[in-house]
Motif scaffolding. Structure first.
Motif, mmCIF file in Angstrom:
data_model
loop_
_atom_site.group_PDB
_atom_site.id
_atom_site.type_symbol
_atom_site.label_atom_id
_atom_site.label_comp_id
_atom_site.label_asym_id
_atom_site.label_seq_id
_atom_site.Cartn_x
_atom_site.Cartn_y
_atom_site.Cartn_z
ATOM 1 N N LYS A 251 0.839 -1.217 0.000
ATOM 2 C CA LYS A 251 0.000 0.000 0.000
ATOM 3 C C LYS A 251 0.869 1.261 0.000
ATOM 4 N N THR A 252 1.888 1.262 0.864
ATOM 5 C CA THR A 252 2.795 2.419 0.928
ATOM 6 C C THR A 252 3.547 2.579 -0.390
ATOM 7 N N SER A 253 4.025 1.455 -0.936
ATOM 8 C CA SER A 253 4.777 1.496 -2.190
ATOM 9 C C SER A 253 3.939 2.053 -3.334
ATOM 10 N N ASP B 45 3.212 6.512 10.535
ATOM 11 C CA ASP B 45 1.773 6.802 10.508
ATOM 12 C C ASP B 45 1.516 8.153 9.833
ATOM 13 N N MET B 46 2.368 9.127 10.154
ATOM 14 C CA MET B 46 2.215 10.463 9.577
ATOM 15 C C MET B 46 2.572 10.448 8.090
ATOM 16 N N ILE B 47 3.558 9.655 7.733
ATOM 17 C CA ILE B 47 3.911 9.508 6.321
ATOM 18 C C ILE B 47 2.703 9.001 5.540
ATOM 19 N N LEU C 107 9.972 3.059 9.453
ATOM 20 C CA LEU C 107 9.023 4.064 8.940
ATOM 21 C C LEU C 107 8.069 3.435 7.925
ATOM 22 N N MET C 108 8.624 2.597 7.056
ATOM 23 C CA MET C 108 7.795 1.924 6.049
ATOM 24 C C MET C 108 6.823 0.938 6.705
ATOM 25 N N GLN C 109 7.286 0.222 7.713
ATOM 26 C CA GLN C 109 6.414 -0.720 8.429
ATOM 27 C C GLN C 109 5.265 0.008 9.118
ATOM 28 N N GLU C 110 5.594 1.122 9.773
ATOM 29 C CA GLU C 110 4.553 1.899 10.465
ATOM 30 C C GLU C 110 3.535 2.470 9.477
ATOM 31 N N SER C 111 4.033 2.953 8.345
ATOM 32 C CA SER C 111 3.132 3.489 7.311
ATOM 33 C C SER C 111 2.207 2.395 6.795
ATOM 34 N N GLU C 112 2.792 1.238 6.506
ATOM 35 C CA GLU C 112 2.002 0.133 5.964
ATOM 36 C C GLU C 112 0.940 -0.330 6.968
ATOM 37 N N ALA C 113 1.329 -0.411 8.244
ATOM 38 C CA ALA C 113 0.371 -0.828 9.284
ATOM 39 C C ALA C 113 -0.774 0.171 9.394
ATOM 40 N N ALA C 114 -0.441 1.473 9.290
ATOM 41 C CA ALA C 114 -1.482 2.507 9.370
ATOM 42 C C ALA C 114 -2.448 2.396 8.199
#
Length: 336
Positions: free
Chosen positions: A6-8, A187-189, A325-332
């Motif tokens: 999702k982040t990618s 999460d903010m990213i 950072l990528m893991q947190e973004s993806e989890a969010a």
């Protein structure tokens, strides 16, 4: 990158533009963003940026060559628009075929954007207002960074969240916009990516990376620091302009306020003229950043830090910072 689908997907435009695995740039921090940190960020999947600052062309030449020896990944060079040798520095970037040049510190002078594009470089600019952003993009800039007042170092007066709401709906469909200032977690990213950002820029989180050459005392000051400790410098007298700088409060920041009062009084008493008064203010912080970063003088040096400093609690390798950072973004994004 398949671990963060999702982040990618949301970062795809930014990644294609930067040529990096993630659309996470490192803000250019003078004395900190040098070959070791820049190469480690690029090798770790982010996009490192050399802070040229006050370097001479020869010093920048050596720094770019040194970075190339440590990474074969893309990285950028940040040039200050008011540097007296700006076009010589651009020529150095041209010789090295630097892929991206960030122009910071003011409106790019005439011919500078064209000089970078002439050797195939991509131009990234900063803009404090929407009108100026549109003008710079029309004038050939390839991407834009919007940086809020939560950031460390020299700052503007508007919060990142407000800038994002103002700029992204207007520009993100047709232009690449990176968001900076106060970002400490993934999460903010995720939130800014969902709003249309092509990627993000972080500085404070990387300043204390394992690969950062910053002095141990400098890093420890960051680990101790809380969001409220990263204060913007105060202008005491309108006759003595002070460009706001966000840094951790210390003996130096207190003395700077006292110095302004002292110089204003000398001005009132006619003991110094306006030119001399302003010079005294400007000279107060000369070399202060180097004193803190390189020499470890955290009492008298300048500890430039963003308000996200409270989220910086330990030394970590750049690759681990980027992965978390990528893991947190993806989890969010998954939660949504």
């Amino acid at each position: 990158m398949s671990a963060y689908p999702k982040t990618s997907a949301l970062m795809q435009r930014g990644c294609e533009f930067l040529g990096s695995e993630t659309a996470i740039l490192c803000g250019a921090m003078s004395w900190v963003s040098e070959r070791n940190l820049v190469s480690a960020i690029s090798n770790g999947g982010g996009f490192g940026v050399i802070a040229c600052g006050a370097m001479t062309p020869d010093l920048l030449d050596a720094e770019i060559a040194g970075t190339k020896a440590l990474t074969d990944k893309p990285f950028g060079v940040n040039l200050i628009t008011m540097h007296p040798m700006l076009f010589d520095l651009i020529a150095v970037c041209a010789r090295h075929k630097v892929s991206h040049v960030v122009l910071a510190g003011g409106i790019p002078p005439k011919g500078s954007v064209e000089a970078i594009k002439a050797f195939g470089g991509k131009v990234i600019v900063f803009a404090p207002t929407l009108a100026l952003a549109k003008k710079l993009l029309r004038s050939g800039a390839d991407a834009l960074v919007i940086e809020g007042m939560e950031a460390g170092g020299h700052i503007g007066p508007v919060a990142t969240s407000v800038l994002a709401q103002e700029f992204l709906p207007e520009l993100s469909a047709d232009h690449l916009v990176f968001v900076a200032g106060g970002i400490g977690r993934g999460d903010m990213i995720a939130s800014y990516l969902e709003m249309g950002a092509a990627g993000v820029q972080l500085g404070t989180r990387f300043a204390c990376a394992t690969e950062s050459i910053a002095h141990e005392n400098f890093k420890k000051a960051f680990f101790r620091g809380k969001a409220r400790d990263a204060e913007a410098s105060v202008q005491v007298d309108p006759r003595l302009p002070v460009i706001p700088v966000r840094a951790l409060k210390n003996k130096g920041t207190e003395e700077f306020t006292a110095k302004q009062r002292e110089v204003a009084q000398l001005l009132d008493e006619g003991k110094v003229d306006m030119g001399e008064a302003q010079l005294q203010i400007e000279h107060f912080w000369a070399g202060a950043l180097r004193r803190a970063v390189i020499d470890g003088d955290v009492e008298n040096g300048s500890l430039m830090a963003g308000q996200s400093v409270g989220m910086v609690t330990k030394e970590e390798p750049c690759a681990e910072i980027i992965a978390s950072l990528m893991q947190e973004s993806e989890a969010a994004l998954e939660r949504r």
